[in-house]
Motif scaffolding. Structure first.
Motif, mmCIF file in Angstrom:
data_model
loop_
_atom_site.group_PDB
_atom_site.id
_atom_site.type_symbol
_atom_site.label_atom_id
_atom_site.label_comp_id
_atom_site.label_asym_id
_atom_site.label_seq_id
_atom_site.Cartn_x
_atom_site.Cartn_y
_atom_site.Cartn_z
ATOM 1 N N HIS A 1 11.835 17.036 1.883
ATOM 2 C CA HIS A 1 11.608 16.374 0.600
ATOM 3 C C HIS A 1 11.882 14.872 0.662
ATOM 4 N N PHE A 2 12.609 14.421 1.665
ATOM 5 C CA PHE A 2 13.015 13.022 1.735
ATOM 6 C C PHE A 2 12.005 12.176 2.503
ATOM 7 N N GLY A 3 10.918 12.786 2.954
ATOM 8 C CA GLY A 3 9.908 12.044 3.690
ATOM 9 C C GLY A 3 9.311 10.878 2.923
ATOM 10 N N ILE B 1 20.299 4.826 2.533
ATOM 11 C CA ILE B 1 19.216 4.222 3.314
ATOM 12 C C ILE B 1 18.684 2.960 2.646
ATOM 13 N N GLN B 2 18.765 2.887 1.300
ATOM 14 C CA GLN B 2 18.274 1.691 0.608
ATOM 15 C C GLN B 2 19.204 0.506 0.827
ATOM 16 N N PRO C 1 0.809 -1.233 0.000
ATOM 17 C CA PRO C 1 0.000 0.000 0.000
ATOM 18 C C PRO C 1 0.835 1.273 0.000
ATOM 19 N N GLN C 2 1.997 1.267 0.660
ATOM 20 C CA GLN C 2 2.803 2.488 0.698
ATOM 21 C C GLN C 2 3.371 2.840 -0.670
ATOM 22 N N GLN D 1 10.772 3.128 2.598
ATOM 23 C CA GLN D 1 11.786 2.195 3.083
ATOM 24 C C GLN D 1 11.410 1.557 4.409
ATOM 25 N N GLN D 2 10.481 2.142 5.136
ATOM 26 C CA GLN D 2 10.116 1.585 6.438
ATOM 27 C C GLN D 2 9.317 0.291 6.306
#
Length: 324
Positions: A315-317, A291-292, A166-167, A323-324
């Protein structure tokens, strides 16, 4: 033959008003002193609930028709390609008021200068990406584009993909209230989750070949925000960091990732951003690949400080949420 004839006593143009009803009665349900209207069919002048329900149903039908029209218009430029069999649509557009950021790009060139004149039509950017490896840099660039342009954003799921989290379906934000009126937007940003070996971007199906690779697509989109540095040395440095991010941080071995993190730590010890005092594409690419790859927790001190500085921009939100 008539028995006798009589001359008419009046002209033939006389019109007679005939009654429309047998008799009239006052409305016993209306309040005293109030005028009686056909709309006040119930006591105290209230409208029949059945009429209200019918009006609400009609409004809902019209809203759905507008949404269907927007979806059809949004696919107008993709039906001529193999990406036409889409089965899920989510439209959105983020306004500049929805983005809290201290980084703005000055001197953003007009779309006519960058992309060529298109007779006032909405410029559609169509991107094919696999959900197995979400393009985090494009989510960051999408947020930046929404700050500089009026962007109509759409997410599709291709039939070659069985399921999408879904994200990822909502990664471009909520549906915009004016998504049915494409003429109100400058840029169309369409993201298609599809089973493809490499990320692809199509801007003009008739006039250009697809651009492949997340790094190359990121370079294209960033130029819609700001020009590359005029200094050839700085421009080469940006490209070098972008290549290191995608080929060594994202796809390299643990030894290669450690080497890039050391280089990042050294560069960030001299400047707040990777290539100097200005935020650039190198920061976007390196942040997303760090982060990836899961290297953020073991990053050196200067890299940790820089990661927090990037996240403070706002902007990185979307990239961090995916990624969460």
């Amino acid at each position: 033959m008539p028995m006798y004839q009589v001359k008419p006593t009046s002209g033939g143009d006389v019109k007679t008003d005939l009654p429309t009803c047998m008799y009239k009665l006052p409305n016993i349900h209306a309040q005293q002193g109030s005028s009686c209207t056909t709309e006040h069919a119930l006591q105290n002048g209230e409208v029949d609930p059945a009429v209200k329900a019918l009006e609400a149903r009609q409004d809902e039908i019209m809203r759905k028709l507008y949404e269907l029209k927007a979806a059809v218009e949004g696919l107008a430029k993709t039906v001529t390609t193999p990406d036409a069999d889409l089965d899920l649509t989510v439209s959105s557009s983020l306004s500049s008021s929805q983005i809290s950021s201290s980084t703005t790009f000055k001197g953003t060139a007009g779309l006519d200068t960058l992309l060529g004149k298109d007779l006032g039509a909405l410029r559609d950017i169509v991107i094919n990406a696999t959900p197995k490896q979400p393009p985090l840099t494009l989510l960051v660039l999408h947020s930046l584009l929404c700050q500089s342009y009026r962007v109509l954003s759409t997410v599709h799921v291709h039939s070659s993909v069985t399921s999408v989290p879904p994200q990822l379906v909502s990664c471009l934000g909520p549906r915009h209230a004016d998504s049915y009126a494409r003429q109100l937007f400058q840029l169309g940003f369409t993201l298609i989750w599809k089973d493809v070996p490499k990320l692809q971007m199509k801007f003009s199906v008739q006039n250009m070949c697809p651009i492949e690779g997340e790094a190359n697509v990121a370079r294209f989109l960033f130029k819609l925000l700001a020009a590359y540095p005029a200094d050839p040395a700085l421009a080469t440095m940006v490209d070098s960091w972008v290549d290191m991010a995608f080929f060594q941080l994202a796809e390299g071995s643990a030894k290669e990732r450690a080497a890039v993190l050391r280089s990042l730590n050294s560069a960030l010890g001299r400047n707040p951003w990777i290539i100097g005092p200005e935020f650039s594409l190198a920061d976007i690419a390196c942040y997303c690949c760090v982060i990836q790859s899961g290297s953020s927790s073991a990053a050196p001190a200067n890299v940790q400080r820089w990661l927090k500085s990037c996240e403070n921009l706002g902007h990185f939100g979307p990239a961090k949420l995916v990624q969460q």
